[in-house]
Design an enzyme around this catalytic site. Structure first.
Site, PDB file in Angstrom:
ATOM      1  N   GLY A 162       0.868  -0.987  -0.092  1.00 57.34           N
ATOM      2  CA  GLY A 162      -0.015   0.066   0.124  1.00 57.34           C
ATOM      3  C   GLY A 162       0.699   1.478  -0.110  1.00 57.34           C
ATOM      4  O   GLY A 162       0.452   2.283   0.604  1.00 57.34           O
ATOM      5  N   SER A 178       1.852   2.729  -2.197  1.00 51.58           N
ATOM      6  CA  SER A 178       1.344   4.178  -3.329  1.00 51.58           C
ATOM      7  C   SER A 178       0.491   5.114  -2.847  1.00 51.58           C
ATOM      8  O   SER A 178       0.281   6.102  -3.589  1.00 51.58           O
ATOM      9  CB  SER A 178       0.878   3.253  -4.839  1.00 51.58           C
ATOM     10  OG  SER A 178      -0.280   2.517  -4.059  1.00 51.58           O
ATOM     11  N   VAL A 221       5.760  -3.874  -8.244  1.00 48.93           N
ATOM     12  CA  VAL A 221       4.238  -3.830  -8.609  1.00 48.93           C
ATOM     13  C   VAL A 221       3.464  -5.220  -8.220  1.00 48.93           C
ATOM     14  O   VAL A 221       4.095  -6.369  -8.842  1.00 48.93           O
ATOM     15  CB  VAL A 221       4.090  -3.409  -9.922  1.00 48.93           C
ATOM     16  CG1 VAL A 221       2.470  -3.665 -10.417  1.00 48.93           C
ATOM     17  CG2 VAL A 221       4.212  -2.058  -9.991  1.00 48.93           C
ATOM     18  N   TYR A 259     -16.008  -4.622   6.310  1.00 47.70           N
ATOM     19  CA  TYR A 259     -14.420  -4.220   6.607  1.00 47.70           C
ATOM     20  C   TYR A 259     -14.104  -4.502   8.129  1.00 47.70           C
ATOM     21  O   TYR A 259     -13.031  -4.818   8.488  1.00 47.70           O
ATOM     22  CB  TYR A 259     -14.682  -2.499   6.576  1.00 47.70           C
ATOM     23  CG  TYR A 259     -13.291  -1.800   6.596  1.00 47.70           C
ATOM     24  CD1 TYR A 259     -12.336  -1.944   5.676  1.00 47.70           C
ATOM     25  CD2 TYR A 259     -13.181  -0.984   7.769  1.00 47.70           C
ATOM     26  CE1 TYR A 259     -11.197  -1.066   5.939  1.00 47.70           C
ATOM     27  CE2 TYR A 259     -12.239  -0.113   8.047  1.00 47.70           C
ATOM     28  CZ  TYR A 259     -11.237  -0.137   7.074  1.00 47.70           C
ATOM     29  OH  TYR A 259      -9.861   0.447   7.406  1.00 47.70           O
ATOM     30  N   SER A 269     -12.928  -7.722   8.562  1.00 44.27           N
ATOM     31  CA  SER A 269     -11.462  -8.133   7.982  1.00 44.27           C
ATOM     32  C   SER A 269     -10.539  -7.653   8.949  1.00 44.27           C
ATOM     33  O   SER A 269      -9.542  -8.073   8.954  1.00 44.27           O
ATOM     34  CB  SER A 269     -11.398  -7.404   6.603  1.00 44.27           C
ATOM     35  OG  SER A 269     -11.410  -5.815   6.751  1.00 44.27           O
TER      36      SER A 269
END
Ligand code: NAP
Length: 255
Positions: free
Chosen positions: A19, A21, A65, A158, A161
């Protein structure tokens, strides 16, 4: 005094940030580079990863990537990354948020959230622990959320998770202690990033003001999370494992 400074220093240690980016992952990478770490920056968007790389302090940082929904390939990906040298740390910040009422959350949506946020966390930890992939003492930090410990309408998938990550980290911490790998979570409250900006666009200014009123110290900034993550990764946190550090300006306490 030197000892105090050294215990926060990463001195060339390699740290993988997923994460990286965007948002909290990018902030963690920038913060860690300032403390001397060499970063492996991962996400799906090459252009944004490169922007993060250019904002780091120091040299030797690389991008990779990778789409974390490719769960079966995570082990080989980490083995490939660490062929150049082992990792001392992992920050798993990649994640997706879906604010949806229960009736609009079908099984595929639920699974997608669990896959990116939680299943990938397990696969990453498993791969990190492969022989030659890590250098002890090592440390893993998962970005969970206060949604894993407090209820919010529309966040069932969410919340599931993130609660799962918090529980999983405790057991991973027990199993990995013998390898010299610590495993912890941080649970941020609301911090303005691309993720929350997208979610907030559905709210009226009054709803945003009501949300902020739940935060005795106001909303957080990405650096508030990055500094806590860095502490848990560093030698200063060497006696901390299996914990979940809540960083939320008091929001979950107020509730
Ligand atoms: N911001 C908050 O208020 C807040 C609060 C509590 C917890 N969190 C948690 O903090 C973490 C970071 O959130 P953020 O606010 O920084 O969000 P963000 O700005 O939207 O960043 C999400 C990151 O996840 C990556 N990602 C998403 N799906 C991916 C996939 N399938 N494979 C690989 N990478 C993927 C994105 O990479 P690409 O863009 O390159 O695809 C991006 O770098 C998340 O786990 C979130 O749940 C955030």
């Amino acid at each position: 005094m030197d000892h105090a400074r050294d215990s926060f220093s990463f001195n060339g240690q390699r740290i993988l940030v997923t994460g990286a980016s965007s948002g909290l992952g990018r902030a963690c990478a920038v913060f860690l580079s300032g403390l001397g770490a060499r970063l492996v920056l991962s996400g799906r968007d090459e252009r944004k990863l490169e922007a993060t790389r250019l904002s780091l302090v120091g040299s030797g940082h690389v991008t990779s990537v990778f789409d974390l929904t490719r769960l079966e390939d995570i082990s080989a990906w980490i083995a490939g990354l660490t062929a150049d040298g082992p990792l001392s740390g992992l920050v798993h910040s990649a994640g997706v948020a879906k604010t949806l009422p229960v009736k609009a959350t079908d099984a595929a949506t639920f699974r997608q959230v669990m896959s990116v946020n939680t299943e990938s966390a397990f696969a990453l930890a498993r791969a990190f622990r492969q022989k030659k992939s890590f250098l002890a003492p090592a440390s893993i930090v998962f970005i969970a959320s206060i949604a894993g410990i407090v209820g919010y309408a529309g966040l069932s998938a969410y919340s599931a998770s993130k609660a799962a990550i918090i529980g999983m980290a405790r057991s991973l911490a027990m199993e990995f202690a013998r390898d010299g790998i610590r495993v912890n979570c941080v649970s941020p409250g609301f911090v303005m990033t691309e993720m929350t900006r997208a979610e907030q666009s559905f709210l009226t200014p009054q709803q945003v003001a009501a949300l902020e009123a739940d935060y005795p110290l106001g909303f957080g900034e990405p650096e508030d999370v990055a500094s806590a993550v860095s502490f848990l990764l560093s030698a200063s946190g060497k006696w901390i494992t299996g914990s979940n550090l809540v960083i939320d300006g008091g929001a979950s306490t107020l509730r």
